[in-house]
Design a protein around this motif. Sequence first.
Motif, PDB file in Angstrom:
ATOM      1  N   SER A   7     -32.552   6.608 -11.896  1.00  0.00           N
ATOM      2  CA  SER A   7     -32.195   6.187 -13.248  1.00  0.00           C
ATOM      3  C   SER A   7     -33.388   6.169 -14.199  1.00  0.00           C
ATOM      4  N   ASP A   8     -34.603   5.987 -13.646  1.00  0.00           N
ATOM      5  CA  ASP A   8     -35.783   5.944 -14.521  1.00  0.00           C
ATOM      6  C   ASP A   8     -36.374   7.315 -14.779  1.00  0.00           C
ATOM      7  N   GLY A   9     -35.737   8.349 -14.245  1.00  0.00           N
ATOM      8  CA  GLY A   9     -36.201   9.719 -14.487  1.00  0.00           C
ATOM      9  C   GLY A   9     -37.206  10.223 -13.477  1.00  0.00           C
ATOM     10  N   SER A  10     -37.741   9.327 -12.620  1.00  0.00           N
ATOM     11  CA  SER A  10     -38.698   9.783 -11.610  1.00  0.00           C
ATOM     12  C   SER A  10     -37.962  10.485 -10.478  1.00  0.00           C
TER      13      SER A  10
ATOM     14  N   LEU B 109     -35.547  -0.995  -0.721  1.00  0.00           N
ATOM     15  CA  LEU B 109     -35.537  -2.373  -1.224  1.00  0.00           C
ATOM     16  C   LEU B 109     -35.963  -2.421  -2.688  1.00  0.00           C
ATOM     17  N   ASN B 110     -36.809  -1.491  -3.095  1.00  0.00           N
ATOM     18  CA  ASN B 110     -37.328  -1.472  -4.462  1.00  0.00           C
ATOM     19  C   ASN B 110     -36.465  -0.662  -5.422  1.00  0.00           C
ATOM     20  N   SER B 111     -35.282  -0.238  -4.984  1.00  0.00           N
ATOM     21  CA  SER B 111     -34.379   0.506  -5.869  1.00  0.00           C
ATOM     22  C   SER B 111     -33.921  -0.381  -7.022  1.00  0.00           C
ATOM     23  N   SER B 112     -33.665   0.241  -8.167  1.00  0.00           N
ATOM     24  CA  SER B 112     -33.080  -0.497  -9.289  1.00  0.00           C
ATOM     25  C   SER B 112     -31.624  -0.833  -8.959  1.00  0.00           C
ATOM     26  N   ASP B 113     -31.060  -1.775  -9.696  1.00  0.00           N
ATOM     27  CA  ASP B 113     -29.650  -2.130  -9.471  1.00  0.00           C
ATOM     28  C   ASP B 113     -28.751  -0.909  -9.623  1.00  0.00           C
ATOM     29  N   GLU B 114     -29.006  -0.145 -10.668  1.00  0.00           N
ATOM     30  CA  GLU B 114     -28.177   1.041 -10.943  1.00  0.00           C
ATOM     31  C   GLU B 114     -28.269   2.055  -9.802  1.00  0.00           C
ATOM     32  N   ASP B 115     -29.483   2.312  -9.346  1.00  0.00           N
ATOM     33  CA  ASP B 115     -29.653   3.281  -8.267  1.00  0.00           C
ATOM     34  C   ASP B 115     -29.083   2.764  -6.956  1.00  0.00           C
ATOM     35  N   ALA B 116     -29.315   1.491  -6.655  1.00  0.00           N
ATOM     36  CA  ALA B 116     -28.831   0.930  -5.388  1.00  0.00           C
ATOM     37  C   ALA B 116     -27.313   0.991  -5.300  1.00  0.00           C
ATOM     38  N   GLU B 117     -26.626   0.781  -6.416  1.00  0.00           N
ATOM     39  CA  GLU B 117     -25.161   0.851  -6.419  1.00  0.00           C
ATOM     40  C   GLU B 117     -24.683   2.272  -6.126  1.00  0.00           C
ATOM     41  N   LYS B 118     -25.465   3.253  -6.587  1.00  0.00           N
ATOM     42  CA  LYS B 118     -25.132   4.663  -6.308  1.00  0.00           C
ATOM     43  C   LYS B 118     -25.501   5.025  -4.864  1.00  0.00           C
TER      44      LYS B 118
END
Length: 431
Positions: free
Chosen positions: A230-233, A260-269
């Motif tokens: 989600s952050d473009g990286s 563990l360090n995933s963003s909420d948006e990425d972790a849900e995906k």
Amino acid sequence: MIKNFVEELSWRGMIHDTMPGAEEHLMEAMRSAYVGFDPTADSLHIGNLVPIMLLAHYQRCGHKPFALVGGATGMIGDPSGKSSERNLLDEKTLRHNQDAIKSQLAHFLDFESEAANAAVLVNNYDWMKEFSFLDFIRDVGKHITVNYMMAKDSVKNRISSESSDGMSFTEFTYQLVQGYDFLHLYKENKCTIQMGGSDQWGNITTGTELIRRIGNGKGYAITCPLITKSDGSKFGKSEGGNVWLDANRTSPYKFYQYWLNSSDEDAEKYIKIFTFLTKEEIDGIVKSHQEAPHLRGLQKRLAEEITSMVHSRADFENAEKASNILYSKSFKEDIKTLDEATFLDVFEGVPQAEISQSDFTNGVDMIAALSATTKFLTSNGEARRALKENSVSVNKEKVKEDYQLSAEDLINDRYIILNRGKKSTFIIKVI
């Protein structure tokens, strides 16, 4: 019993394109499908996890998965998504890499059972090595026009004016070789489907075209989206480079930390794509997370599932313990249970100083441990002030100026953790 594979993948967000008729074809009977893996290293990385999960879901839906290690194509190099040629590997290296890759795939696929849909590992080098150049261009090449090959994005992007390196004939022929793999597996193993990332659509459809023209049959393509963050990286990369499935390349602790360090948006995906949890289970986890996002329950469950699957339950438990160890109420006992590699992972980047075994045996007082011997603090005076302020701890336990370091303080027989206040951490290594 056949389950609806396309439906399962769709709710997980794992379908990019399917060739018309593929879903119906899969619901009629058990079908064979394959995914290709690049054998240029002796480990896969998390960028390979999506195609691995495609095969794993495929087998769980009652179908037969083939994992193709591209020994022949690995000697050429797939131009898709790349701007330069790759290094070519010798056969011995390729065989070693194939064996290592199979052992990693076995965490996801059942190769050993006697079930009709047991997974199979194949290497296209086995059927390409005896194929002469003249035979190939006569029996395969004549069926595909240059115009057809030039229309593929993987080719167009490399020979455009923006690319200074151009493209060798070797890489130009890649799609023919991959297409022939599909034809070969269609003829020999009744393999009617090839799956891969969305960037493989052009190569896969070349295979379906060869099946139509040479095999007088019907092949299908199914592709999944390329994973983005989600952050473009770039997904699958950490500060140290690729996140590998091999514990010797990326430790289970670092692997666990990545998820563990995933963003909420990425972790849900990710939890839909990289676990076998059901829709109901995932919906429940997401709902709980949204009610208390600060607890990071979504990330913790994602990291638990995927670390246990790629490594082992024990590796997950060690990684979890290491992640929580800095806040442990029994730090001194817990830290000594970590193996040296995990200990060093946890304290990566922390300033270290070495003390010889003989100096340590003769005794190291706290002034020397903080200043004279280690240079952690700039002067003996600063060390004395810190000790008088009661801000110095050894392995998280407060100490006074008269404290002497001893063998009882050693972690893994060689490390001692010093803290000044909450923010400054140092490590003494006895050599």
